[in-house]
Design a protein around this motif. Sequence first.
Motif, PDB file in Angstrom:
ATOM      1  N   ALA A 166      15.967  23.992 -15.142  1.00 24.04           N
ATOM      2  CA  ALA A 166      16.177  25.038 -16.144  1.00 24.04           C
ATOM      3  C   ALA A 166      14.863  25.390 -16.840  1.00 24.04           C
ATOM      4  N   ILE A 167      14.024  24.400 -17.081  1.00 20.65           N
ATOM      5  CA  ILE A 167      12.725  24.623 -17.724  1.00 20.65           C
ATOM      6  C   ILE A 167      11.806  25.419 -16.797  1.00 20.65           C
ATOM      7  N   TYR A 168      11.782  25.052 -15.507  1.00 19.95           N
ATOM      8  CA  TYR A 168      10.995  25.822 -14.536  1.00 19.95           C
ATOM      9  C   TYR A 168      11.404  27.297 -14.569  1.00 19.95           C
ATOM     10  N   ASP A 169      12.706  27.524 -14.452  1.00 16.99           N
ATOM     11  CA  ASP A 169      13.218  28.895 -14.390  1.00 16.99           C
ATOM     12  C   ASP A 169      12.884  29.661 -15.673  1.00 16.99           C
ATOM     13  N   ALA A 170      13.026  28.981 -16.803  1.00 19.99           N
ATOM     14  CA  ALA A 170      12.751  29.627 -18.083  1.00 19.99           C
ATOM     15  C   ALA A 170      11.278  29.997 -18.209  1.00 19.99           C
ATOM     16  N   ALA A 171      10.403  29.099 -17.816  1.00 23.78           N
ATOM     17  CA  ALA A 171       8.962  29.364 -17.915  1.00 23.78           C
ATOM     18  C   ALA A 171       8.564  30.550 -17.048  1.00 23.78           C
ATOM     19  N   VAL A 210      17.211  23.368 -23.868  1.00 24.37           N
ATOM     20  CA  VAL A 210      16.821  21.971 -24.107  1.00 24.37           C
ATOM     21  C   VAL A 210      16.009  21.905 -25.398  1.00 24.37           C
ATOM     22  N   GLY A 211      15.817  20.709 -25.898  1.00 24.37           N
ATOM     23  CA  GLY A 211      14.972  20.526 -27.070  1.00 24.37           C
ATOM     24  C   GLY A 211      13.506  20.595 -26.672  1.00 24.37           C
ATOM     25  N   LYS A 212      12.652  21.075 -27.554  1.00 26.94           N
ATOM     26  CA  LYS A 212      11.234  21.190 -27.202  1.00 26.94           C
ATOM     27  C   LYS A 212      10.601  19.823 -26.967  1.00 26.94           C
ATOM     28  N   GLN A 213      11.167  18.784 -27.580  1.00 27.38           N
ATOM     29  CA  GLN A 213      10.631  17.438 -27.349  1.00 27.38           C
ATOM     30  C   GLN A 213      10.853  16.984 -25.911  1.00 27.38           C
ATOM     31  N   THR A 214      11.895  17.515 -25.298  1.00 26.76           N
ATOM     32  CA  THR A 214      12.125  17.217 -23.881  1.00 26.76           C
ATOM     33  C   THR A 214      10.955  17.732 -23.049  1.00 26.76           C
ATOM     34  N   ILE A 215      10.499  18.921 -23.376  1.00 23.91           N
ATOM     35  CA  ILE A 215       9.369  19.504 -22.643  1.00 23.91           C
ATOM     36  C   ILE A 215       8.098  18.711 -22.931  1.00 23.91           C
ATOM     37  N   TYR A 216       7.851  18.405 -24.177  1.00 21.43           N
ATOM     38  CA  TYR A 216       6.629  17.671 -24.522  1.00 21.43           C
ATOM     39  C   TYR A 216       6.625  16.257 -23.932  1.00 21.43           C
ATOM     40  N   ARG A 217       7.806  15.732 -23.654  1.00 17.66           N
ATOM     41  CA  ARG A 217       7.881  14.403 -23.052  1.00 17.66           C
ATOM     42  C   ARG A 217       7.401  14.444 -21.599  1.00 17.66           C
ATOM     43  N   TRP A 218       7.577  15.583 -20.954  1.00 18.84           N
ATOM     44  CA  TRP A 218       7.220  15.702 -19.541  1.00 18.84           C
ATOM     45  C   TRP A 218       5.900  16.428 -19.299  1.00 18.84           C
ATOM     46  N   TRP A 219       5.519  17.334 -20.197  1.00 17.09           N
ATOM     47  CA  TRP A 219       4.308  18.131 -19.985  1.00 17.09           C
ATOM     48  C   TRP A 219       3.494  18.239 -21.278  1.00 17.09           C
ATOM     49  N   PRO A 220       2.174  18.294 -21.170  1.00 11.17           N
ATOM     50  CA  PRO A 220       1.337  18.361 -22.365  1.00 11.17           C
ATOM     51  C   PRO A 220       1.155  19.779 -22.905  1.00 11.17           C
ATOM     52  N   SER A 221       1.479  20.799 -22.095  1.00 10.94           N
ATOM     53  CA  SER A 221       1.217  22.175 -22.516  1.00 10.94           C
ATOM     54  C   SER A 221       2.060  23.143 -21.711  1.00 10.94           C
ATOM     55  N   LYS A 222       2.113  24.391 -22.188  1.00  7.59           N
ATOM     56  CA  LYS A 222       2.866  25.404 -21.434  1.00  7.59           C
ATOM     57  C   LYS A 222       2.183  25.700 -20.108  1.00  7.59           C
ATOM     58  N   ALA A 223       0.863  25.572 -20.061  1.00  4.57           N
ATOM     59  CA  ALA A 223       0.142  25.787 -18.807  1.00  4.57           C
ATOM     60  C   ALA A 223       0.575  24.773 -17.759  1.00  4.57           C
ATOM     61  N   ALA A 224       0.754  23.533 -18.179  1.00  4.32           N
ATOM     62  CA  ALA A 224       1.187  22.480 -17.259  1.00  4.32           C
ATOM     63  C   ALA A 224       2.608  22.745 -16.770  1.00  4.32           C
ATOM     64  N   VAL A 225       3.458  23.222 -17.668  1.00  4.67           N
ATOM     65  CA  VAL A 225       4.830  23.582 -17.270  1.00  4.67           C
ATOM     66  C   VAL A 225       4.794  24.669 -16.210  1.00  4.67           C
ATOM     67  N   LEU A 226       4.010  25.700 -16.467  1.00  7.34           N
ATOM     68  CA  LEU A 226       3.955  26.839 -15.560  1.00  7.34           C
ATOM     69  C   LEU A 226       3.388  26.448 -14.203  1.00  7.34           C
ATOM     70  N   LEU A 227       2.368  25.600 -14.210  1.00 10.16           N
ATOM     71  CA  LEU A 227       1.775  25.159 -12.950  1.00 10.16           C
ATOM     72  C   LEU A 227       2.804  24.416 -12.103  1.00 10.16           C
ATOM     73  N   GLU A 228       3.527  23.487 -12.725  1.00 11.96           N
ATOM     74  CA  GLU A 228       4.516  22.717 -11.981  1.00 11.96           C
ATOM     75  C   GLU A 228       5.670  23.608 -11.524  1.00 11.96           C
ATOM     76  N   ALA A 229       6.052  24.559 -12.359  1.00 14.83           N
ATOM     77  CA  ALA A 229       7.120  25.492 -11.984  1.00 14.83           C
ATOM     78  C   ALA A 229       6.705  26.328 -10.786  1.00 14.83           C
ATOM     79  N   PHE A 230       5.445  26.702 -10.743  1.00 17.22           N
ATOM     80  CA  PHE A 230       4.961  27.533  -9.648  1.00 17.22           C
ATOM     81  C   PHE A 230       4.856  26.723  -8.359  1.00 17.22           C
ATOM     82  N   VAL A 231       4.443  25.467  -8.478  1.00 17.40           N
ATOM     83  CA  VAL A 231       4.430  24.590  -7.306  1.00 17.40           C
ATOM     84  C   VAL A 231       5.848  24.457  -6.757  1.00 17.40           C
TER      85      VAL A 231
END
Length: 205
Positions: free
Chosen positions: A19-24, A47-68
Amino acid sequence: MAETKAPDSTRRSERSRRAIYDAALALVGEIGYAKTTIEGIAARAGVGKQTIYRWWPSKAAVLLEAFVDLGVQANEAFGGDAESEIPDTGDIEADLKLVLRATVDEMNDPRRDAPSRALAAEGVVNPELGARFVEQLLEPQLQLYVKRLSAAREAGQVRPEIDPRIALELFVGPLAHRWLLRTAPLTHAYADSLVEYALHGLTPR
Protein backbone atom coordinates in the motif's frame (compact mmCIF):
# COMPACT_ATOMS: atom_id res chain seq x y z
CA MET A 1 -14.93 -24.07 20.72
CA ALA A 2 -13.29 -23.09 17.43
CA GLU A 3 -9.64 -22.14 17.61
CA THR A 4 -8.94 -18.55 16.63
CA LYS A 5 -5.82 -18.06 14.53
CA ALA A 6 -3.46 -15.29 15.49
CA PRO A 7 -3.12 -12.54 12.87
CA ASP A 8 -0.36 -13.19 10.36
CA SER A 9 1.98 -10.25 10.96
CA THR A 10 4.06 -11.12 7.90
CA ARG A 11 1.09 -10.89 5.55
CA ARG A 12 -0.11 -7.73 7.26
CA SER A 13 3.32 -6.13 6.86
CA GLU A 14 3.43 -7.10 3.20
CA ARG A 15 0.00 -5.56 2.59
CA SER A 16 1.12 -2.36 4.31
CA ARG A 17 4.35 -2.26 2.35
CA ARG A 18 2.48 -2.74 -0.93
CA ALA A 19 0.00 0.00 0.00
CA ILE A 20 2.90 2.36 0.76
CA TYR A 21 4.56 1.59 -2.59
CA ASP A 22 1.32 2.29 -4.44
CA ALA A 23 0.68 5.47 -2.48
CA ALA A 24 4.16 6.85 -3.10
CA LEU A 25 4.03 6.21 -6.84
CA ALA A 26 0.51 7.61 -7.14
CA LEU A 27 1.24 10.79 -5.20
CA VAL A 28 4.41 11.60 -7.13
CA GLY A 29 2.46 11.13 -10.35
CA GLU A 30 -0.41 13.33 -9.17
CA ILE A 31 1.25 16.18 -7.29
CA GLY A 32 4.98 15.81 -8.03
CA TYR A 33 7.92 14.80 -5.91
CA ALA A 34 8.40 18.15 -4.16
CA LYS A 35 4.85 18.15 -2.72
CA THR A 36 4.88 14.47 -1.77
CA THR A 37 5.50 13.92 1.95
CA ILE A 38 5.85 10.98 4.29
CA GLU A 39 2.64 12.14 5.97
CA GLY A 40 0.84 12.20 2.63
CA ILE A 41 2.09 8.74 1.70
CA ALA A 42 1.01 7.38 5.09
CA ALA A 43 -2.46 8.89 4.80
CA ARG A 44 -2.90 7.58 1.26
CA ALA A 45 -1.71 4.10 2.28
CA GLY A 46 -3.81 3.99 5.43
CA VAL A 47 -0.86 3.48 7.77
CA GLY A 48 0.79 5.51 10.50
CA LYS A 49 3.78 7.61 9.45
CA GLN A 50 5.88 5.82 12.07
CA THR A 51 5.35 2.64 10.09
CA ILE A 52 7.06 4.29 7.14
CA TYR A 53 9.88 5.74 9.23
CA ARG A 54 10.46 2.29 10.72
CA TRP A 55 11.20 0.89 7.27
CA TRP A 56 12.64 3.86 5.35
CA PRO A 57 14.68 6.94 6.30
CA SER A 58 13.13 9.29 3.72
CA LYS A 59 10.52 9.67 1.01
CA ALA A 60 13.29 9.26 -1.57
CA ALA A 61 14.09 5.83 -0.14
CA VAL A 62 10.40 4.89 -0.25
CA LEU A 63 10.13 5.95 -3.86
CA LEU A 64 13.29 4.13 -4.89
CA GLU A 65 12.11 0.86 -3.36
CA ALA A 66 8.63 1.32 -4.83
CA PHE A 67 10.14 1.81 -8.26
CA VAL A 68 12.33 -1.27 -7.92
CA ASP A 69 9.20 -3.21 -6.97
CA LEU A 70 7.38 -1.83 -10.01
CA GLY A 71 10.05 -3.34 -12.21
CA VAL A 72 9.75 -6.69 -10.44
CA GLN A 73 5.98 -6.66 -10.98
CA ALA A 74 6.44 -5.88 -14.67
CA ASN A 75 8.83 -8.82 -15.03
CA GLU A 76 6.42 -11.17 -13.28
CA ALA A 77 3.53 -10.02 -15.44
CA PHE A 78 5.64 -10.69 -18.50
CA GLY A 79 6.33 -14.19 -17.22
CA GLY A 80 9.93 -13.59 -16.27
CA ASP A 81 11.83 -12.77 -13.12
CA ALA A 82 14.33 -10.25 -11.78
CA GLU A 83 17.07 -12.03 -13.76
CA SER A 84 15.32 -11.79 -17.15
CA GLU A 85 17.75 -11.48 -20.02
CA ILE A 86 17.79 -9.91 -23.46
CA PRO A 87 16.74 -12.63 -25.91
CA ASP A 88 19.47 -14.30 -27.92
CA THR A 89 17.94 -15.45 -31.20
CA GLY A 90 21.26 -15.21 -33.00
CA ASP A 91 20.16 -11.92 -34.59
CA ILE A 92 21.68 -9.13 -32.52
CA GLU A 93 19.86 -6.39 -34.42
CA ALA A 94 16.44 -7.94 -33.94
CA ASP A 95 17.12 -8.68 -30.27
CA LEU A 96 18.25 -5.13 -29.51
CA LYS A 97 15.28 -3.64 -31.35
CA LEU A 98 12.95 -5.83 -29.31
CA VAL A 99 14.38 -4.73 -25.97
CA LEU A 100 14.66 -1.05 -26.92
CA ARG A 101 11.04 -1.02 -28.06
CA ALA A 102 10.05 -2.49 -24.70
CA THR A 103 12.14 0.19 -22.97
CA VAL A 104 10.34 2.91 -24.95
CA ASP A 105 7.01 1.48 -23.78
CA GLU A 106 8.18 1.58 -20.17
CA MET A 107 9.44 5.15 -20.48
CA ASN A 108 6.09 6.22 -21.95
CA ASP A 109 4.15 4.53 -19.13
CA PRO A 110 2.60 7.31 -16.97
CA ARG A 111 3.05 5.16 -13.85
CA ARG A 112 6.81 5.19 -14.37
CA ASP A 113 7.43 8.61 -15.90
CA ALA A 114 6.95 10.91 -12.90
CA PRO A 115 8.61 8.61 -10.32
CA SER A 116 11.62 7.93 -12.54
CA ARG A 117 12.08 11.63 -13.29
CA ALA A 118 11.83 12.40 -9.58
CA LEU A 119 14.46 9.79 -8.76
CA ALA A 120 16.76 11.01 -11.51
CA ALA A 121 16.49 14.62 -10.32
CA GLU A 122 16.90 13.77 -6.64
CA GLY A 123 19.87 11.57 -7.44
CA VAL A 124 21.72 14.57 -8.87
CA VAL A 125 21.58 16.49 -5.58
CA ASN A 126 21.62 13.47 -3.28
CA PRO A 127 24.78 11.44 -4.03
CA GLU A 128 23.80 8.58 -1.73
CA LEU A 129 20.42 8.16 -3.41
CA GLY A 130 22.04 8.55 -6.82
CA ALA A 131 24.46 5.74 -6.04
CA ARG A 132 21.63 3.50 -4.86
CA PHE A 133 19.61 4.34 -7.97
CA VAL A 134 22.51 3.23 -10.17
CA GLU A 135 23.28 0.14 -8.09
CA GLN A 136 19.74 -1.14 -7.63
CA LEU A 137 18.00 0.00 -10.82
CA LEU A 138 20.33 1.03 -13.58
CA GLU A 139 23.38 -1.22 -13.39
CA PRO A 140 21.47 -4.55 -13.34
CA GLN A 141 19.70 -3.49 -16.54
CA LEU A 142 22.94 -2.37 -18.19
CA GLN A 143 24.57 -5.68 -17.38
CA LEU A 144 21.93 -7.42 -19.49
CA TYR A 145 23.23 -5.45 -22.48
CA VAL A 146 26.80 -6.33 -21.56
CA LYS A 147 25.94 -10.03 -21.55
CA ARG A 148 24.06 -9.92 -24.87
CA LEU A 149 26.72 -7.84 -26.63
CA SER A 150 29.45 -10.11 -25.28
CA ALA A 151 27.63 -13.09 -26.78
CA ALA A 152 27.34 -11.23 -30.09
CA ARG A 153 31.07 -10.49 -29.98
CA GLU A 154 31.88 -14.14 -29.39
CA ALA A 155 29.58 -15.10 -32.28
CA GLY A 156 31.40 -12.70 -34.59
CA GLN A 157 28.37 -10.41 -34.97
CA VAL A 158 30.28 -7.36 -33.75
CA ARG A 159 33.96 -6.51 -33.93
CA PRO A 160 36.16 -8.45 -31.46
CA GLU A 161 37.70 -5.31 -29.94
CA ILE A 162 34.32 -3.83 -28.98
CA ASP A 163 33.90 -3.04 -25.27
CA PRO A 164 30.27 -4.02 -24.48
CA ARG A 165 30.09 -1.62 -21.53
CA ILE A 166 30.84 1.32 -23.84
CA ALA A 167 28.86 -0.02 -26.77
CA LEU A 168 25.62 -0.29 -24.81
CA GLU A 169 25.66 3.48 -24.27
CA LEU A 170 25.12 3.94 -28.00
CA PHE A 171 21.63 2.54 -27.45
CA VAL A 172 20.57 3.58 -23.97
CA GLY A 173 22.32 6.97 -23.90
CA PRO A 174 20.34 8.65 -26.72
CA LEU A 175 17.12 7.11 -25.42
CA ALA A 176 17.70 8.53 -21.94
CA HIS A 177 18.69 11.93 -23.40
CA ARG A 178 15.50 12.24 -25.43
CA TRP A 179 13.37 11.10 -22.52
CA LEU A 180 15.02 13.35 -19.93
CA LEU A 181 15.03 16.52 -22.01
CA ARG A 182 11.81 15.79 -23.94
CA THR A 183 13.51 16.82 -27.18
CA ALA A 184 11.21 14.61 -29.29
CA PRO A 185 8.75 11.74 -28.89
CA LEU A 186 9.96 8.29 -27.89
CA THR A 187 8.75 5.83 -30.51
CA HIS A 188 9.49 2.32 -31.72
CA ALA A 189 10.76 3.80 -34.98
CA TYR A 190 13.27 5.88 -33.04
CA ALA A 191 14.41 2.83 -31.07
CA ASP A 192 14.90 0.90 -34.32
CA SER A 193 16.93 3.75 -35.79
CA LEU A 194 19.22 3.85 -32.76
CA VAL A 195 20.01 0.17 -33.21
CA GLU A 196 20.58 0.51 -36.93
CA TYR A 197 22.81 3.58 -36.60
CA ALA A 198 24.85 2.02 -33.79
CA LEU A 199 25.33 -1.34 -35.48
CA HIS A 200 25.92 -0.11 -39.03
CA GLY A 201 27.47 3.31 -38.49
CA LEU A 202 26.85 6.56 -40.34
CA THR A 203 29.36 6.40 -43.18
CA PRO A 204 28.52 4.82 -46.55
CA ARG A 205 29.12 1.09 -46.81
